[in-house]
Design a protein around this motif. Structure first.
Motif, PDB file in Angstrom:
ATOM      1  N   GLU A   1       0.991  -1.253  -0.379  1.00 11.98           N
ATOM      2  CA  GLU A   1      -0.259  -0.178   0.245  1.00 11.98           C
ATOM      3  C   GLU A   1       0.765   1.007  -0.056  1.00 11.98           C
ATOM      4  O   GLU A   1       0.451   2.111  -0.528  1.00 11.98           O
ATOM      5  N   LYS A   2       2.060   1.156   1.219  1.00 11.05           N
ATOM      6  CA  LYS A   2       2.573   2.219   1.080  1.00 11.05           C
ATOM      7  C   LYS A   2       3.440   2.635  -0.649  1.00 11.05           C
ATOM      8  O   LYS A   2       3.794   4.063  -0.891  1.00 11.05           O
ATOM      9  N   VAL A   3       4.074   1.348  -1.204  1.00  6.24           N
ATOM     10  CA  VAL A   3       4.344   1.939  -2.497  1.00  6.24           C
ATOM     11  C   VAL A   3       3.893   1.913  -3.417  1.00  6.24           C
ATOM     12  O   VAL A   3       3.763   2.851  -4.665  1.00  6.24           O
ATOM     13  N   LEU A   4       2.480   1.690  -3.605  1.00  9.00           N
ATOM     14  CA  LEU A   4       1.434   2.318  -4.467  1.00  9.00           C
ATOM     15  C   LEU A   4       1.402   3.319  -4.137  1.00  9.00           C
ATOM     16  O   LEU A   4       1.302   4.672  -4.699  1.00  9.00           O
ATOM     17  N   GLU A   5       0.536   4.190  -2.425  1.00  7.80           N
ATOM     18  CA  GLU A   5       1.146   5.519  -2.430  1.00  7.80           C
ATOM     19  C   GLU A   5       2.472   6.255  -2.841  1.00  7.80           C
ATOM     20  O   GLU A   5       1.306   7.500  -3.769  1.00  7.80           O
ATOM     21  N   LEU A   6       3.413   6.240  -2.711  1.00 10.00           N
ATOM     22  CA  LEU A   6       4.944   6.972  -2.824  1.00 10.00           C
ATOM     23  C   LEU A   6       4.259   6.840  -4.484  1.00 10.00           C
ATOM     24  O   LEU A   6       5.016   8.181  -4.792  1.00 10.00           O
ATOM     25  N   THR A   7       3.911   6.267  -5.449  1.00  9.50           N
ATOM     26  CA  THR A   7       4.450   5.990  -6.544  1.00  9.50           C
ATOM     27  C   THR A   7       2.868   6.066  -7.862  1.00  9.50           C
ATOM     28  O   THR A   7       2.746   6.274  -9.080  1.00  9.50           O
ATOM     29  N   GLN A   8       3.018   6.615  -6.715  1.00 10.68           N
ATOM     30  CA  GLN A   8       0.570   7.500  -7.094  1.00 10.68           C
ATOM     31  C   GLN A   8       0.349   6.169  -8.176  1.00 10.68           C
ATOM     32  O   GLN A   8       0.013   7.076  -9.174  1.00 10.68           O
ATOM     33  N   GLY A   9       0.360   4.497  -7.878  1.00  8.46           N
ATOM     34  CA  GLY A   9      -0.597   3.720  -8.269  1.00  8.46           C
ATOM     35  C   GLY A   9       0.412   2.783  -9.284  1.00  8.46           C
ATOM     36  O   GLY A   9      -0.110   1.839  -9.752  1.00  8.46           O
ATOM     37  N   ALA A  10       1.279   3.514  -9.576  1.00  8.40           N
ATOM     38  CA  ALA A  10       2.064   3.049 -10.760  1.00  8.40           C
ATOM     39  C   ALA A  10       2.681   1.842 -10.188  1.00  8.40           C
ATOM     40  O   ALA A  10       2.594   1.027 -11.168  1.00  8.40           O
ATOM     41  N   GLY A  11       3.334   1.834  -9.084  1.00  9.19           N
ATOM     42  CA  GLY A  11       4.411   0.461  -8.782  1.00  9.19           C
ATOM     43  C   GLY A  11       5.629   0.624  -8.696  1.00  9.19           C
ATOM     44  O   GLY A  11       6.084   1.922  -9.524  1.00  9.19           O
ATOM     45  N   VAL A  12       6.494  -0.555  -8.796  1.00  6.49           N
ATOM     46  CA  VAL A  12       7.769  -0.822  -8.719  1.00  6.49           C
ATOM     47  C   VAL A  12       8.329  -1.562 -10.302  1.00  6.49           C
ATOM     48  O   VAL A  12       7.487  -2.532 -10.134  1.00  6.49           O
TER      49      VAL A  12
ATOM     50  N   LYS B   1       1.616  -9.333  -1.731  1.00  7.80           N
ATOM     51  CA  LYS B   1       1.676  -7.949  -1.352  1.00  7.80           C
ATOM     52  C   LYS B   1       2.932  -7.541  -2.959  1.00  7.80           C
ATOM     53  O   LYS B   1       2.991  -6.345  -3.163  1.00  7.80           O
ATOM     54  N   ASN B   2       3.918  -7.741  -2.921  1.00  9.89           N
ATOM     55  CA  ASN B   2       4.518  -7.868  -4.231  1.00  9.89           C
ATOM     56  C   ASN B   2       3.810  -7.688  -5.571  1.00  9.89           C
ATOM     57  O   ASN B   2       4.772  -6.670  -6.201  1.00  9.89           O
ATOM     58  N   LEU B   3       3.354  -8.632  -5.848  1.00 13.27           N
ATOM     59  CA  LEU B   3       2.339  -8.962  -7.198  1.00 13.27           C
ATOM     60  C   LEU B   3       1.795  -7.432  -7.654  1.00 13.27           C
ATOM     61  O   LEU B   3       1.720  -6.633  -8.230  1.00 13.27           O
ATOM     62  N   SER B   4       1.243  -7.048  -6.104  1.00 12.11           N
ATOM     63  CA  SER B   4      -0.020  -5.716  -5.535  1.00 12.11           C
ATOM     64  C   SER B   4       0.805  -5.044  -6.110  1.00 12.11           C
ATOM     65  O   SER B   4      -0.074  -3.782  -6.248  1.00 12.11           O
ATOM     66  N   CYS B   5       1.708  -4.367  -5.180  1.00 11.90           N
ATOM     67  CA  CYS B   5       2.576  -2.961  -5.702  1.00 11.90           C
ATOM     68  C   CYS B   5       3.988  -3.163  -7.310  1.00 11.90           C
ATOM     69  O   CYS B   5       4.292  -2.296  -7.394  1.00 11.90           O
ATOM     70  N   LEU B   6       3.734  -4.485  -7.949  1.00 12.61           N
ATOM     71  CA  LEU B   6       4.865  -4.739  -9.110  1.00 12.61           C
ATOM     72  C   LEU B   6       3.845  -3.925  -9.953  1.00 12.61           C
ATOM     73  O   LEU B   6       2.406  -3.684 -10.672  1.00 12.61           O
ATOM     74  N   SER B   7       4.724  -3.004 -11.178  1.00 17.60           N
ATOM     75  CA  SER B   7       4.041  -2.631 -11.955  1.00 17.60           C
ATOM     76  C   SER B   7       3.850  -3.170 -13.211  1.00 17.60           C
ATOM     77  O   SER B   7       3.919  -4.198 -13.209  1.00 17.60           O
ATOM     78  N   THR B   8       3.458  -2.307 -14.206  1.00 18.05           N
ATOM     79  CA  THR B   8       2.775  -3.669 -15.205  1.00 18.05           C
ATOM     80  C   THR B   8       4.287  -3.957 -16.390  1.00 18.05           C
ATOM     81  O   THR B   8       5.147  -2.973 -16.024  1.00 18.05           O
ATOM     82  N   ASP B   9       4.525  -5.278 -17.007  1.00 16.68           N
ATOM     83  CA  ASP B   9       5.558  -5.437 -17.251  1.00 16.68           C
ATOM     84  C   ASP B   9       6.823  -5.180 -16.596  1.00 16.68           C
ATOM     85  O   ASP B   9       8.309  -5.501 -17.108  1.00 16.68           O
ATOM     86  N   GLY B  10       6.401  -5.531 -14.974  1.00 18.67           N
ATOM     87  CA  GLY B  10       7.938  -5.220 -13.979  1.00 18.67           C
ATOM     88  C   GLY B  10       8.272  -6.757 -13.355  1.00 18.67           C
ATOM     89  O   GLY B  10       7.969  -7.932 -13.941  1.00 18.67           O
ATOM     90  N   ARG B  11       9.700  -6.825 -13.263  1.00 18.48           N
ATOM     91  CA  ARG B  11      10.220  -7.919 -12.521  1.00 18.48           C
ATOM     92  C   ARG B  11      10.290  -8.194 -11.862  1.00 18.48           C
ATOM     93  O   ARG B  11      11.188  -7.132 -11.082  1.00 18.48           O
TER      94      ARG B  11
END
Length: 331
Positions: free
Chosen positions: A199-210, A224-234
């Motif tokens: 949740e904190k990562v998504l908040e920090l990245t404005q929903g984009a993720g890492v 939690k990893n999948l929740s904050c992984l970006s589209t096309d993330g590794r």
């Protein structure tokens, strides 16, 4: 020579120091007089009987060492001479007074660096370098989530992400560890014991993720990893501290983000691949450890134990209290 041993798997109390035959360098190998080694999670797992050394590797603990060249085997190509200050990532044998190393595995120790500082480099920094550049293909501006941010690999990864002009974000289990990660260059850090890092990562990245996740934890973090992984993330898994069994719709959720899972174990890489990582690291990263370099990279040593107190060093790591590396000093 003296070396760390255990006769049967178990707790730190199983460890002791005994006298064994000094190894002799074989074809293309260098004999190194070890001044300092360092402790890694793999040592703990091997002591418990859960992580046997690769075929042909020494059964003495220790995946890294810093010291001086003490002998040259037949067929060496003249890269090193007696007395050279060197460090190396090993498949085993580092927690002893001497170790043999293929000459291509050795790296020079920067002139202004002590053996204690150098012993904190090989495993942590080569692991982080390999995960970020060879596996994750990090790009400038990307966001990288680093679990266990105050560990040896974590502190190295923070600095390497900064060197790549990307953004390091960490998780850790205490405010003290988060502060240390921030001092190393982390852009943000979250206490996984007190808050939902996804949740904190998504908040920090404005929903984009890492874009990249460096994960040494495993099963308890997958959702939690999948929740904050970006589209096309590794998502890069290099350890399983919480186990490897997953219950849930992992593949569907990963597919919905076009994400990818990568796994890596540096210890079991073949010699050619490991040699390639070390050569790239020596050329592209090692110069930044020298005094006056900008940006300046630094090792973080948590504590130093003499070889005879190896069991105490293991206990400290098992309690998960260290920030940075635990270094073992030879007699």
């Amino acid at each position: 020579m003296l070396a760390v041993y255990f006769d049967c798997p178990g707790g730190p109390e199983k460890l002791y120091v005994k006298e064994v035959m000094k190894p002799q360098p074989g074809e293309g190998e260098v004999l190194v007089k070890v001044s300092a080694s360092a402790l890694n999670r793999a040592d703990l797992f091997q002591r418990r009987g859960k992580y046997p050394p690769p075929k042909g590797a020494s059964d003495i603990l220790g995946l890294e060492a810093a010291g001086s060249v003490a002998g040259l085997g037949p067929g060496c190509k003249g890269r090193w001479k007696i007395g050279d200050a060197v460090m190396a990532l090993l498949s085993g044998g580092g927690q002893a007074e001497y170790v043999t190393v293929p000459e291509g595995y050795l790296m020079p120790i920067p002139n202004d660096m002590t053996y204690i500082q150098a012993a904190a480099i090989p495993e942590a920094w080569l692991t982080a370098f390999q995960l970020l550049h060879f596996v994750g293909k990090i790009q400038e501006g990307e966001r990288v989530l680093i679990h266990a941010g105050a560990s040896g690999v974590g502190m190295a990864a923070i600095q390497l992400v900064r060197l790549a002009k990307a953004v390091p974000i960490v998780t850790a289990g205490s405010q003290e560890k988060l502060k240390a990660a921030a001092n190393a260059g982390a852009a943000a850090g979250f206490n996984y014991k007190k808050e939902d890092f996804s949740e904190k990562v998504l908040e920090l990245t404005q929903g984009a993720g890492v874009d990249i996740i460096l994960d040494c934890v495993g099963s308890s973090y997958w959702e939690k990893n999948l929740s904050c992984l970006s589209t096309d993330g590794r998502w890069i898994v290099y350890g399983l501290l919480s186990g490897g069994e997953v219950h849930g719709d992992l593949l569907a959720r990963l597919l919905s983000k076009r994400g990818s899972i990568h796994t890596s174990l540096l210890r079991s890489r073949d010699k050619e691949a490991s040699n390639g990582y070390q050569q790239s690291f020596t050329e592209d990263v090692l110069p930044y450890f020298s005094r006056g370099a900008s940006p300046h990279l630094q090792t973080l040593v948590d504590s130093i134990y003499p070889l005879q107190e190896i069991a105490e060093a293991h206990r400290l790591m098992e309690e998960n209290k260290n920030i940075g590396k635990i270094v073992i000093k030879m007699p």
